[in-house]
Motif scaffolding. Sequence first.
Motif, PDB file in Angstrom:
ATOM      1  N   ASP A  39      61.423 -30.231 -75.906  1.00  0.00           N
ATOM      2  CA  ASP A  39      61.062 -31.166 -74.835  1.00  0.00           C
ATOM      3  C   ASP A  39      59.567 -31.469 -74.871  1.00  0.00           C
ATOM      4  O   ASP A  39      58.756 -30.589 -75.137  1.00  0.00           O
ATOM      5  CB  ASP A  39      61.432 -30.538 -73.486  1.00  0.00           C
ATOM      6  CG  ASP A  39      61.157 -31.480 -72.352  1.00  0.00           C
ATOM      7  OD1 ASP A  39      61.844 -32.518 -72.263  1.00  0.00           O
ATOM      8  OD2 ASP A  39      60.218 -31.229 -71.570  1.00  0.00           O
ATOM      9  N   GLY A  40      59.242 -32.744 -74.667  1.00  0.00           N
ATOM     10  CA  GLY A  40      57.828 -33.137 -74.675  1.00  0.00           C
ATOM     11  C   GLY A  40      57.312 -33.413 -76.077  1.00  0.00           C
ATOM     12  O   GLY A  40      56.115 -33.322 -76.345  1.00  0.00           O
ATOM     13  N   ASN A  49      53.591 -39.128 -63.145  1.00  0.00           N
ATOM     14  CA  ASN A  49      53.008 -40.111 -64.054  1.00  0.00           C
ATOM     15  C   ASN A  49      52.529 -41.296 -63.220  1.00  0.00           C
ATOM     16  O   ASN A  49      53.304 -42.191 -62.879  1.00  0.00           O
ATOM     17  CB  ASN A  49      54.053 -40.565 -65.087  1.00  0.00           C
ATOM     18  CG  ASN A  49      53.472 -41.605 -66.052  1.00  0.00           C
ATOM     19  OD1 ASN A  49      52.452 -42.237 -65.764  1.00  0.00           O
ATOM     20  ND2 ASN A  49      54.120 -41.788 -67.183  1.00  0.00           N
ATOM     21  N   TRP A  88      49.147 -34.140 -65.192  1.00  0.00           N
ATOM     22  CA  TRP A  88      50.294 -34.735 -65.877  1.00  0.00           C
ATOM     23  C   TRP A  88      50.195 -34.427 -67.367  1.00  0.00           C
ATOM     24  O   TRP A  88      49.292 -34.899 -68.036  1.00  0.00           O
ATOM     25  CB  TRP A  88      50.418 -36.243 -65.653  1.00  0.00           C
ATOM     26  CG  TRP A  88      51.746 -36.773 -66.160  1.00  0.00           C
ATOM     27  CD1 TRP A  88      51.973 -37.583 -67.239  1.00  0.00           C
ATOM     28  CD2 TRP A  88      53.036 -36.468 -65.638  1.00  0.00           C
ATOM     29  NE1 TRP A  88      53.307 -37.807 -67.408  1.00  0.00           N
ATOM     30  CE2 TRP A  88      53.992 -37.133 -66.443  1.00  0.00           C
ATOM     31  CE3 TRP A  88      53.503 -35.700 -64.559  1.00  0.00           C
ATOM     32  CZ2 TRP A  88      55.364 -37.071 -66.205  1.00  0.00           C
ATOM     33  CZ3 TRP A  88      54.862 -35.616 -64.317  1.00  0.00           C
ATOM     34  CH2 TRP A  88      55.786 -36.304 -65.120  1.00  0.00           C
ATOM     35  N   ALA A 124      52.979 -34.557 -69.456  1.00  0.00           N
ATOM     36  CA  ALA A 124      54.067 -35.247 -70.169  1.00  0.00           C
ATOM     37  C   ALA A 124      54.888 -34.251 -70.992  1.00  0.00           C
ATOM     38  O   ALA A 124      55.426 -34.574 -72.043  1.00  0.00           O
ATOM     39  CB  ALA A 124      53.553 -36.365 -71.083  1.00  0.00           C
ATOM     40  N   SER A 125      54.971 -33.035 -70.470  1.00  0.00           N
ATOM     41  CA  SER A 125      55.816 -31.997 -71.054  1.00  0.00           C
ATOM     42  C   SER A 125      56.348 -31.172 -69.885  1.00  0.00           C
ATOM     43  O   SER A 125      55.628 -30.342 -69.323  1.00  0.00           O
ATOM     44  CB  SER A 125      55.007 -31.112 -72.005  1.00  0.00           C
ATOM     45  OG  SER A 125      55.816 -30.075 -72.532  1.00  0.00           O
ATOM     46  N   MET A 126      57.618 -31.430 -69.519  1.00  0.00           N
ATOM     47  CA  MET A 126      58.172 -30.814 -68.307  1.00  0.00           C
ATOM     48  C   MET A 126      58.065 -29.299 -68.326  1.00  0.00           C
ATOM     49  O   MET A 126      57.786 -28.673 -67.299  1.00  0.00           O
ATOM     50  CB  MET A 126      59.632 -31.234 -68.143  1.00  0.00           C
ATOM     51  CG  MET A 126      60.241 -30.783 -66.825  1.00  0.00           C
ATOM     52  SD  MET A 126      61.998 -31.196 -66.789  1.00  0.00           S
ATOM     53  CE  MET A 126      62.352 -30.951 -65.045  1.00  0.00           C
ATOM     54  N   PHE A 177      56.261 -31.086 -58.953  1.00  0.00           N
ATOM     55  CA  PHE A 177      56.482 -31.985 -60.103  1.00  0.00           C
ATOM     56  C   PHE A 177      57.451 -33.077 -59.670  1.00  0.00           C
ATOM     57  O   PHE A 177      58.495 -32.785 -59.074  1.00  0.00           O
ATOM     58  CB  PHE A 177      57.077 -31.192 -61.265  1.00  0.00           C
ATOM     59  CG  PHE A 177      57.587 -32.030 -62.404  1.00  0.00           C
ATOM     60  CD1 PHE A 177      58.930 -32.397 -62.480  1.00  0.00           C
ATOM     61  CD2 PHE A 177      56.730 -32.455 -63.408  1.00  0.00           C
ATOM     62  CE1 PHE A 177      59.410 -33.175 -63.536  1.00  0.00           C
ATOM     63  CE2 PHE A 177      57.200 -33.230 -64.471  1.00  0.00           C
ATOM     64  CZ  PHE A 177      58.536 -33.587 -64.532  1.00  0.00           C
ATOM     65  N   TYR A 204      59.447 -36.603 -61.094  1.00  0.00           N
ATOM     66  CA  TYR A 204      59.791 -37.746 -61.921  1.00  0.00           C
ATOM     67  C   TYR A 204      60.858 -38.513 -61.148  1.00  0.00           C
ATOM     68  O   TYR A 204      62.052 -38.354 -61.375  1.00  0.00           O
ATOM     69  CB  TYR A 204      60.256 -37.412 -63.339  1.00  0.00           C
ATOM     70  CG  TYR A 204      59.814 -38.511 -64.292  1.00  0.00           C
ATOM     71  CD1 TYR A 204      60.280 -39.829 -64.116  1.00  0.00           C
ATOM     72  CD2 TYR A 204      58.888 -38.295 -65.291  1.00  0.00           C
ATOM     73  CE1 TYR A 204      59.844 -40.858 -64.909  1.00  0.00           C
ATOM     74  CE2 TYR A 204      58.441 -39.322 -66.105  1.00  0.00           C
ATOM     75  CZ  TYR A 204      58.911 -40.610 -65.901  1.00  0.00           C
ATOM     76  OH  TYR A 204      58.466 -41.638 -66.708  1.00  0.00           O
ATOM     77  N   LYS A 230      64.682 -40.769 -65.198  1.00  0.00           N
ATOM     78  CA  LYS A 230      64.186 -40.544 -66.571  1.00  0.00           C
ATOM     79  C   LYS A 230      64.755 -39.257 -67.148  1.00  0.00           C
ATOM     80  O   LYS A 230      65.236 -39.227 -68.257  1.00  0.00           O
ATOM     81  CB  LYS A 230      62.660 -40.469 -66.551  1.00  0.00           C
ATOM     82  CG  LYS A 230      62.025 -39.705 -67.702  1.00  0.00           C
ATOM     83  CD  LYS A 230      61.643 -40.577 -68.859  1.00  0.00           C
ATOM     84  CE  LYS A 230      61.133 -39.751 -70.022  1.00  0.00           C
ATOM     85  NZ  LYS A 230      60.161 -40.392 -70.864  1.00  0.00           N
ATOM     86  N   LEU A 231      64.685 -38.153 -66.343  1.00  0.00           N
ATOM     87  CA  LEU A 231      65.029 -36.845 -66.903  1.00  0.00           C
ATOM     88  C   LEU A 231      66.540 -36.622 -66.872  1.00  0.00           C
ATOM     89  O   LEU A 231      67.242 -37.160 -66.016  1.00  0.00           O
ATOM     90  CB  LEU A 231      64.279 -35.745 -66.142  1.00  0.00           C
ATOM     91  CG  LEU A 231      62.745 -35.892 -66.176  1.00  0.00           C
ATOM     92  CD1 LEU A 231      62.067 -34.798 -65.394  1.00  0.00           C
ATOM     93  CD2 LEU A 231      62.225 -35.934 -67.608  1.00  0.00           C
ATOM     94  N   ARG A 232      67.037 -35.794 -67.811  1.00  0.00           N
ATOM     95  CA  ARG A 232      68.468 -35.568 -67.938  1.00  0.00           C
ATOM     96  C   ARG A 232      68.896 -34.404 -67.059  1.00  0.00           C
ATOM     97  O   ARG A 232      68.242 -33.369 -67.009  1.00  0.00           O
ATOM     98  CB  ARG A 232      68.834 -35.270 -69.403  1.00  0.00           C
ATOM     99  CG  ARG A 232      68.654 -36.475 -70.322  1.00  0.00           C
ATOM    100  CD  ARG A 232      67.199 -36.643 -70.692  1.00  0.00           C
ATOM    101  NE  ARG A 232      66.954 -37.643 -71.731  1.00  0.00           N
ATOM    102  CZ  ARG A 232      65.725 -37.888 -72.182  1.00  0.00           C
ATOM    103  NH1 ARG A 232      64.691 -37.225 -71.692  1.00  0.00           N
ATOM    104  NH2 ARG A 232      65.525 -38.796 -73.100  1.00  0.00           N
ATOM    105  N   GLU A 257      67.892 -30.589 -68.675  1.00  0.00           N
ATOM    106  CA  GLU A 257      66.487 -30.550 -68.239  1.00  0.00           C
ATOM    107  C   GLU A 257      66.436 -30.188 -66.755  1.00  0.00           C
ATOM    108  O   GLU A 257      65.930 -29.132 -66.371  1.00  0.00           O
ATOM    109  CB  GLU A 257      65.803 -31.904 -68.484  1.00  0.00           C
ATOM    110  CG  GLU A 257      65.537 -32.198 -69.959  1.00  0.00           C
ATOM    111  CD  GLU A 257      64.920 -33.573 -70.193  1.00  0.00           C
ATOM    112  OE1 GLU A 257      65.185 -34.509 -69.422  1.00  0.00           O
ATOM    113  OE2 GLU A 257      64.162 -33.720 -71.179  1.00  0.00           O
TER     114      GLU A 257
HETATM  115  P1  P6P Z   1      56.459 -39.938 -69.533  1.00  0.00           P
HETATM  116  C1  P6P Z   1      59.259 -35.569 -72.202  1.00  0.00           C
HETATM  117  O1  P6P Z   1      59.690 -36.685 -72.959  1.00  0.00           O
HETATM  118  C2  P6P Z   1      59.925 -35.674 -70.835  1.00  0.00           C
HETATM  119  O2  P6P Z   1      61.309 -35.666 -70.979  1.00  0.00           O
HETATM  120  C3  P6P Z   1      59.447 -34.540 -69.940  1.00  0.00           C
HETATM  121  O3  P6P Z   1      59.208 -33.360 -70.630  1.00  0.00           O
HETATM  122  C4  P6P Z   1      58.166 -35.100 -69.331  1.00  0.00           C
HETATM  123  O4  P6P Z   1      57.898 -34.558 -68.045  1.00  0.00           O
HETATM  124  C5  P6P Z   1      58.470 -36.598 -69.230  1.00  0.00           C
HETATM  125  O5  P6P Z   1      59.504 -36.886 -70.191  1.00  0.00           O
HETATM  126  C6  P6P Z   1      57.255 -37.426 -69.573  1.00  0.00           C
HETATM  127  O6  P6P Z   1      57.592 -38.782 -69.315  1.00  0.00           O
HETATM  128  O7  P6P Z   1      57.122 -41.168 -68.940  1.00  0.00           O
HETATM  129  O8  P6P Z   1      55.231 -39.508 -68.775  1.00  0.00           O
HETATM  130  O9  P6P Z   1      56.244 -40.010 -71.007  1.00  0.00           O
END
Ligand code: P6P
Length: 338
Positions: free
Chosen positions: A116-117, A208, A242, A244-246, A260, A262, A274-276, A280
């Motif tokens: 992830d990320g 984000n 932020w 961009a890595s959950m 956190f 999203y 966005k997230l599954r 996730e």
């Molecule tokens: P964005 C990584 O692709 C992810 O699935 C998560 O780990 C992360 O929090 C999110 O998407 C980042 O999304 O839109 O900021 O690129």
Amino acid sequence: MPYKRITLTHFLLQEQRRLKSSGVFTSLMNDILTACKMVSHEVNRGALVGNHGVAGSENIQGEEQKKLDVLANDIFIHMNSQCGTYAAMASEELEEVQAVTGTHEGRYLLLFDPLDGSSNIDVNISVGSIFSILRVPEGVDPSSQDAFLQPGVKQVAAGYALYGSSTMLVLTTGNGVHGFTLDRDVGMFFLTHPHMTIPADTTEYAINGSRARHWEAPIKRYVDECNAGKEGPRGKDFNMRWVASMVAEVHRILVRGGVFMYPADAENMKKGGKLRLMYEANPMAFIVEQAGGLASTGRQRLMEVAPSALHQRVPVILGSRNEVERIVAYHAEHDAAK
Ligand code: P6P
């Protein structure tokens, strides 16, 4: 004295005795931690062995796969197919469920996001693996998608590996959250963070911000109030992060608190967010709740979402209890005023 630690395997055997369970759970966890050690090794070798860059393929999500996405996925599939404890697996990288052949006694299902990320790999920012374990439901073909469509409350265990300045494995089996750090010289994970708990309050939020124009009103209200600082309604200054890595965001929240988000927004709501959900949001929600935090869609407890598709997406708001409760209350006020 650093040698007076216990290994992850010792911890699992203690859990096995406490739960009076068979050795199956310990062996299935051992395969996951071995896969995480192997992925950690490949992530850390990075550009030295040509592991950076794209694989030239797309995954089920329509995302361009990085070389390490494919490698991590292959490692997870291979290492967790050997000991017969899983009947089937589901991966973020693969459209279909992967039946594990020749293991008719397999009683568990494994779901994972192998890396992830991964957009952070080439810029050397932390990435991670996320996993969730379910039981095979009675009377259902374990290699069918239906077998996997269970709400998060049915998870037996969940965890993540964080490939950061050190490699850590954080795990819950429903008895709190415990963190283990990889000693590369010994090749073992050692218990370094027993009973991780999330502070109920925080002054740090993660979102984000470039998506602000798409946010629903309750999210905009919450973020604006945080940004108003001590002069605003919250009466205190906040900080924003932020990565961009959950996995990195959730780990920071486990260590020092935070929230956190999203959220579903005007653009991503067509896909549900966005997230599954299955590999996730649900595993992270299990971990966060076990550490005393909350995990919500904004309108529903995340772990109570009834899944309808293996790769479905969901809005995610998780972390420090008092902050998540506030955000949920803002959603309820907003919806009531409609
Ligand atoms: P964005 C990584 O692709 C992810 O699935 C998560 O780990 C992360 O929090 C999110 O998407 C980042 O999304 O839109 O900021 O690129």
